[in-house]
Design an enzyme around this catalytic site. Sequence first.
Site, PDB file in Angstrom:
ATOM      1  N   GLU A 266       0.828  -1.217   0.000  1.00 25.02           N
ATOM      2  CA  GLU A 266       0.000   0.000   0.000  1.00 25.02           C
ATOM      3  C   GLU A 266       0.851   1.251   0.000  1.00 25.02           C
ATOM      4  O   GLU A 266       1.750   1.364   0.855  1.00 25.02           O
ATOM      5  CB  GLU A 266      -0.926  -0.011   1.211  1.00 25.02           C
ATOM      6  CG  GLU A 266      -1.947  -1.142   1.112  1.00 25.02           C
ATOM      7  CD  GLU A 266      -2.950  -1.169   2.270  1.00 25.02           C
ATOM      8  OE1 GLU A 266      -2.862  -0.305   3.164  1.00 25.02           O
ATOM      9  OE2 GLU A 266      -3.806  -2.046   2.258  1.00 25.02           O
ATOM     10  N   HIS A 284      -7.695   1.995   1.270  1.00 30.20           N
ATOM     11  CA  HIS A 284      -7.669   1.602   2.695  1.00 30.20           C
ATOM     12  C   HIS A 284      -8.407   2.629   3.567  1.00 30.20           C
ATOM     13  O   HIS A 284      -7.822   3.225   4.471  1.00 30.20           O
ATOM     14  CB  HIS A 284      -6.215   1.424   3.178  1.00 30.20           C
ATOM     15  CG  HIS A 284      -6.134   0.553   4.414  1.00 30.20           C
ATOM     16  ND1 HIS A 284      -5.064  -0.250   4.707  1.00 30.20           N
ATOM     17  CD2 HIS A 284      -7.006   0.371   5.452  1.00 30.20           C
ATOM     18  CE1 HIS A 284      -5.262  -0.883   5.846  1.00 30.20           C
ATOM     19  NE2 HIS A 284      -6.440  -0.520   6.323  1.00 30.20           N
TER      20      HIS A 284
HETATM   21  P1  NAD Z   1     -11.534 -10.023  14.957  1.00 27.98           P
HETATM   22  O1  NAD Z   1     -10.307 -10.523  15.633  1.00 27.98           O
HETATM   23  O2  NAD Z   1     -12.680  -9.571  15.806  1.00 27.98           O
HETATM   24  O3  NAD Z   1     -12.091 -11.143  13.952  1.00 27.98           O
HETATM   25  C1  NAD Z   1     -11.276 -11.922  13.139  1.00 27.98           C
HETATM   26  C2  NAD Z   1     -11.940 -13.292  12.978  1.00 27.98           C
HETATM   27  O4  NAD Z   1     -11.154 -14.035  12.037  1.00 27.98           O
HETATM   28  C3  NAD Z   1     -11.972 -14.093  14.280  1.00 27.98           C
HETATM   29  O5  NAD Z   1     -13.281 -14.571  14.539  1.00 27.98           O
HETATM   30  C4  NAD Z   1     -10.992 -15.239  14.003  1.00 27.98           C
HETATM   31  O6  NAD Z   1     -11.312 -16.438  14.681  1.00 27.98           O
HETATM   32  C5  NAD Z   1     -11.122 -15.371  12.500  1.00 27.98           C
HETATM   33  N1  NAD Z   1     -10.001 -16.099  11.899  1.00 27.98           N
HETATM   34  C6  NAD Z   1      -8.672 -15.989  12.196  1.00 27.98           C
HETATM   35  N2  NAD Z   1      -7.965 -16.853  11.453  1.00 27.98           N
HETATM   36  C7  NAD Z   1      -8.850 -17.497  10.666  1.00 27.98           C
HETATM   37  C8  NAD Z   1      -8.721 -18.510   9.682  1.00 27.98           C
HETATM   38  N3  NAD Z   1      -7.546 -19.046   9.372  1.00 27.98           N
HETATM   39  N4  NAD Z   1      -9.847 -18.947   9.088  1.00 27.98           N
HETATM   40  C9  NAD Z   1     -11.055 -18.435   9.404  1.00 27.98           C
HETATM   41  N5  NAD Z   1     -11.245 -17.489  10.331  1.00 27.98           N
HETATM   42  C10 NAD Z   1     -10.144 -17.030  10.952  1.00 27.98           C
HETATM   43  O7  NAD Z   1     -11.055  -8.859  13.978  1.00 27.98           O
HETATM   44  P2  NAD Z   1     -11.934  -7.659  13.389  1.00 27.98           P
HETATM   45  O8  NAD Z   1     -11.841  -6.481  14.288  1.00 27.98           O
HETATM   46  O9  NAD Z   1     -13.263  -8.184  12.996  1.00 27.98           O
HETATM   47  O10 NAD Z   1     -11.058  -7.306  12.084  1.00 27.98           O
HETATM   48  C11 NAD Z   1     -11.114  -8.147  10.944  1.00 27.98           C
HETATM   49  C12 NAD Z   1     -10.121  -7.702   9.886  1.00 27.98           C
HETATM   50  O11 NAD Z   1     -10.423  -6.363   9.459  1.00 27.98           O
HETATM   51  C13 NAD Z   1      -8.667  -7.675  10.339  1.00 27.98           C
HETATM   52  O12 NAD Z   1      -7.855  -8.197   9.295  1.00 27.98           O
HETATM   53  C14 NAD Z   1      -8.358  -6.211  10.475  1.00 27.98           C
HETATM   54  O13 NAD Z   1      -7.002  -5.953  10.287  1.00 27.98           O
HETATM   55  C15 NAD Z   1      -9.206  -5.645   9.355  1.00 27.98           C
HETATM   56  N6  NAD Z   1      -9.474  -4.204   9.470  1.00 27.98           N
HETATM   57  C16 NAD Z   1      -9.441  -3.458   8.327  1.00 27.98           C
HETATM   58  C17 NAD Z   1      -9.678  -2.105   8.377  1.00 27.98           C
HETATM   59  C18 NAD Z   1      -9.666  -1.262   7.121  1.00 27.98           C
HETATM   60  O14 NAD Z   1      -9.375  -0.067   7.214  1.00 27.98           O
HETATM   61  N7  NAD Z   1     -10.001  -1.817   5.969  1.00 27.98           N
HETATM   62  C19 NAD Z   1      -9.931  -1.473   9.614  1.00 27.98           C
HETATM   63  C20 NAD Z   1      -9.998  -2.262  10.756  1.00 27.98           C
HETATM   64  C21 NAD Z   1      -9.778  -3.638  10.668  1.00 27.98           C
END
Ligand code: NAD
Length: 312
Positions: A266, A284
């Site tokens: 990015e 992003h």
């Molecule tokens: P979270 O930890 O609450 O949820 C993640 C889920 O993924 C969990 O339930 C976990 O068990 C599951 N998981 C992990 N490994 C896995 C696998 N191998 N197979 C299936 N499921 C699996 O996280 P969140 O707060 O919901 O965030 C989710 C994603 O969003 C993260 O990657 C975070 O970095 C991203 N995010 C992006 C932005 C953006 O600006 N686009 C902003 C915030 C978060």
Amino acid sequence: MELERAKYKVIICDSFAEKGIERLSSHFDVTYLPKINSQELLNKIHEYDVVIVRGRTKITKEVITKGENLKIIGRAGIGLDNIDLKSAESRAIKVFNTPESSTNAVAELTMGLIIDLARGISKGDFGMKHGNWLKDELMGFELKGKTLGIIGMGRIGTQVARLAKAFGMKILVYDIIELDKEILNEVGAKVVSLDELLSSSDFVSLHVTLTDETYHMMDEEKLSKMKKGAYLINTARGPVVDEKALLKALKSGSIKGAALDVFEVEPPSSDELVRLNNVIATPHIGAQTREAQDLAATLLVEKIIEALSQKD
Ligand code: NAD
């Protein structure tokens, strides 16, 4: 315990909500330098007890070594990839983030992207701006009755499911942990295997954290298992998708389209993927809402105040 205002010095290195700066300033001596570069930070860091960043500033081993007074590193937001956690741990520096702050913002962006994929909103807008009336080309479809596959049913995945339910979508989920039955019932989601989710969903939306297991989780093999005509949405982390494989799948038409808010690099090092007609790309912006930024600042500041109160 009441904190002495000037006892601790805080430097904020990235843009930070005003509310948070005000609250911190009522307790500490705060320096706000949202555009500070890495050399300037290296020159100054020794003066501070707390450093606050978002995603821009990198807290490297060198910064931590030079920050001889550092007690806390605060990250307003979720990702800690810009912080050298090992070095922080070796110096017993606490690292705080606010993973809960961007849940709704990312979930709403995800729905926005899904609607855009189905209705061609950004294509229509692009056409209008270039003098083209694309009405006939933009025959869309409705979300009601379509199947959304959510990979990673954590904070954001769950909120996406709630919003998608309101659109009348059927929801399939895949996660590696056992999911809360009450939440599954609330959103009417069915837990399935990854293969079943891929082959049955009209939209596959990624919401896993980036780990060794999820790195390139959507590779050539998994993309080939997606239903013909389906769409992929990635608002999680870029490296969860093998972009080379995605490019191939999009070019060949084996999947219909993709909406991407995150990229392996990015900003992306090549624009080949984002220039494709069947790709919607955003820079992003998942957490880029005033509400999410305010919440991140508020939550982070309270965590810092509490931790420093305990030190006194
Ligand atoms: P979270 O930890 O609450 O949820 C993640 C889920 O993924 C969990 O339930 C976990 O068990 C599951 N998981 C992990 N490994 C896995 C696998 N191998 N197979 C299936 N499921 C699996 O996280 P969140 O707060 O919901 O965030 C989710 C994603 O969003 C993260 O990657 C975070 O970095 C991203 N995010 C992006 C932005 C953006 O600006 N686009 C902003 C915030 C978060």
